[in-house]
Write an enzyme that holds these catalytic residues in place. Structure first.
Site, mmCIF file in Angstrom:
data_model
loop_
_atom_site.group_PDB
_atom_site.id
_atom_site.type_symbol
_atom_site.label_atom_id
_atom_site.label_comp_id
_atom_site.label_asym_id
_atom_site.label_seq_id
_atom_site.Cartn_x
_atom_site.Cartn_y
_atom_site.Cartn_z
ATOM 1 C CB SER A 151 13.674 -17.682 -7.201
ATOM 2 O OG SER A 151 14.680 -18.162 -6.631
ATOM 3 C CE1 TYR A 164 16.926 -14.177 -9.991
ATOM 4 C CE2 TYR A 164 17.163 -15.696 -8.144
ATOM 5 C CZ TYR A 164 16.735 -15.365 -9.242
ATOM 6 O OH TYR A 164 15.895 -16.298 -9.984
ATOM 7 C CE LYS A 168 13.062 -14.288 -9.895
ATOM 8 N NZ LYS A 168 11.992 -14.384 -11.131
#
Length: 260
Positions: A151, A164, A168
């Site tokens: 991402s 998050y 990632k």
């Protein structure tokens, strides 16, 4: 000989787009998804009907498997489906992921962190541990490919999404390490980092920021629009191709200029 792939997170979004494009290019594909909502994930996930409809689009070349990427044994069984049905495995695409967050790190719950790391990181590792041995069973010279969806969050901090971000970043680290472990085998490992892409996950992210319209994310990207899943899938499928032989241990930024 048709090449064979396994794709996780296949019921919709980028994963489904990857399955469609690979099948259209003549690949045989095992399309895998958990097909269930998960406690702690604040938005609905892909369904059995979506996965079945995807497989029905290509009845000769796509096999559907319902499994959770947190279950290493289930992924091994899915790889066995690829070998039994299609004769082997040439590529694995780790597209399964969830979004959890909306709070500063110090208020992020253990449930949210466990989901992010168990699915977004361990799910990639589980797929690699199941798929790489099968790809190594292919005769030399090989052209195996392992592609993980990272991402833009792997490269830039995002407000109230520290967990998050960390997950990632970990995906990118796994890919760099895996590529090094695979040196000289003919199998490449690469990550693709999308920007804001029109998916259900992006819609969920908008709620964290109290946005009424996901289109407001478009301003973060040089292209000044949201990406479509098919655009990100095109990068993934290119990396799966035998001609992408020079790309390994790195990240392809299919992000519309998000990280420019």
């Amino acid at each position: 000989m048709n090449r064979v792939a396994i794709v996780t997170g296949a019921a919709r979004g980028v994963g489904a787009a990857v399955v469609r494009q690979l099948a259209d290019q003549g690949w045989r594909v095992v399309a895998l998804d958990v097909c269930a909502d998960l406690p702690g994930v604040a938005y609905p996930l892909g369904t059995r009907d979506e996965l079945r409809r995807l497989a029905d689009e290509h009845p000769e070349s796509v096999r559907e498997v319902v499994a959770d990427v947190r279950d290493a044994a289930a992924l091994t069984e899915a790889v066995q489906v690829a070998e039994a049905e299609f004769g082997g495995l040439d590529a694995a695409v780790a597209a399964a992921a969830v979004m959890a967050g909306g709070s500063p790190l110090w208020e992020t719950t253990d449930i949210e962190l466990d989901l992010l790391f168990d699915i977004d990181v361990r799910g990639v590792s589980n797929l690699a541990r199941a798929a790489v041995p099968a790809m190594l069973r292919r005769p030399e010279p090989r052209a195996g490919r392992f592609v993980a969806l990272a991402s833009a969050a792997a490269h830039r901090g995002l407000y109230h999404l520290a967990g998050y971000n960390a997950a990632k970043h970990a995906v990118v680290g796994l890919i760099r390490g895996l590529a090094t472990d695979l040196r000289g085998t003919g199998i490449n490992a690469t990550a693709v980092s999308p920007g804001s892409t029109r998916t259900d996950m992006l819609t969920a992210t908008a709620t964290y920021y109290d946005l009424d319209d996901v289109e407001q994310f478009a301003g973060h990207q040089v292209v000044e629009r949201l990406l479509e899943p098919e655009e990100v899938a095109a990068a993934v499928c290119w990396l799966c191709d035998e001609r992408a032989s020079a790309i390994t241990g790195t990240v392809v930024h299919a992000d519309g200029g998000f990280t420019t």
